[in-house]
Design an enzyme around this catalytic site. Structure first.
Site: not given
Ligand code: NAD
Length: 285
Positions: A52, A96, A119
């Site tokens: 990322k 995460q 997300d």
């Protein structure tokens, strides 16, 4: 049989984001920033976060990694999330996953406000998706739909069968494909006669996490097969699909690696750009 090349499509998507961001920067707009909060040092997460960060760099997004140690308490984690989400210079925030087992993932991800939820994991984002309102589609479903469209695969009217009902892949993908006018069937661990259902799919998507789970007898001739699974076997990454036998029957298939994985990262770049654009203009496009 055509291979759905996620590596190439991801490069195209990232290039779109890079160009659009560069246009903003040329006009003197501020830097677009994504914050990633990670707890502990899960080796798979380390790899994902590195990918990322690399993608951020490639498109011109500033990446801010907040790495907390394994023993971080829920209270401390929530304090960090609240602080970073309040920072006006940060446009997208993601936690995460997985978090260490003593932490509550749902409580942590829910703290990200909908306008920074790149997300797409919050109840607000999933709710918007369910009622067809504009919001953030989570990155794996978004990446899959982008990839299918890139190869001009018609979605409307197709029977899509998804195996897996997680909140990060199966459920949002089912809603997103419904919004694309697919007829959607969701299968899971309690589904009976799975092969009978999968063999009727025009588009079959497996998000189970078991190597060799999808065999040729489970797949309709000329189906489109999307393999979301990531399984580590003898230090090699493989998907859920028995690629050699299944690919002989399909019209299109994603490889693992090089299929859905790169699309997920590229879609995160797209969502972060959309969050940035919305913060500047008040709209997503
Ligand atoms: P999960 O791991 O939370 O759950 C697995 C799902 O598979 C469940 O919904 C379960 O009902 C279903 N399942 C398990 N056994 C089954 C069976 N015998 N028959 C039918 N269904 C069964 O799901 P997840 O988090 O969506 O992850 C699934 C896989 O996708 C994992 O391998 C994960 O690593 C991978 N993944 C890949 C990406 C990517 O970008 N490529 C992103 C997210 C997840």
């Amino acid at each position: 049989m055509v291979i759905l090349d996620g590596k190439k499509a991801a490069l195209d998507l990232k290039e779109e984001v890079r160009v659009r961001l560069a246009n903003y920067y040329k006009k003197g707009a501020p830097q677009c920033n994504l914050a990633i909060i990670m707890v502990g040092d899960n080796p798979a997460s380390e790899v994902y976060v590195r990918n990322k960060a690399k993608a951020c760099e490639a498109v011109g997004i500033g990446g801010k990694l907040i790495k907390l140690n394994e023993n971080t308490t829920q209270e401390e984690l929530e304090k960090y999330i609240k602080a970073v989400t309040k920072d006006p210079k940060v446009h997208g925030v993601m936690v995460q996953l997985p978090l260490p087992s003593h932490l509550d993932e749902d409580r942590a991800t829910e703290l990200v406000p909908p306008e920074k939820d790149v997300d797409g994991f919050t109840t607000a984002s999933l709710g918007k998706l369910a009622v067809g309102k504009q919001g953030f589609l989570s990155c794996t479903p978004g990446g899959i739909i982008y990839l299918l469209k890139k190869y001009k695969i018609v979605l409307a009217g197709k029977h899509a069968v998804i195996i897996g009902r997680s909140k990060i892949v199966g459920k949002p993908l089912a809603l997103a494909l419904l919004n694309e006018n697919c007829t959607v069937t969701v299968c899971h661990s309690r589904t009976k006669n799975l092969a009978k259902i999968t063999s009727k799919a025009d588009i079959l998507i497996s998000a189970v996490g078991k190597a060799g789970f999808i065999t040729a007898d489970m797949v309709n001739l000329s189906a489109v097969v999307v393999d979301v699974g990531i399984n580590r076997i003898d230090n090699k990454i493989v998907g859920d699909v028995d690629y050699n036998s299944v690919s002989k029957k399909t019209s299109f298939i994603t490889p693992v690696p090089g299929g859905v994985g790169p699309m997920t990262v590229a879609y995160l770049m797209k969502n972060t750009f959309l969050a940035y654009q919305k913060s500047l203009n008040g709209k997503y496009d």
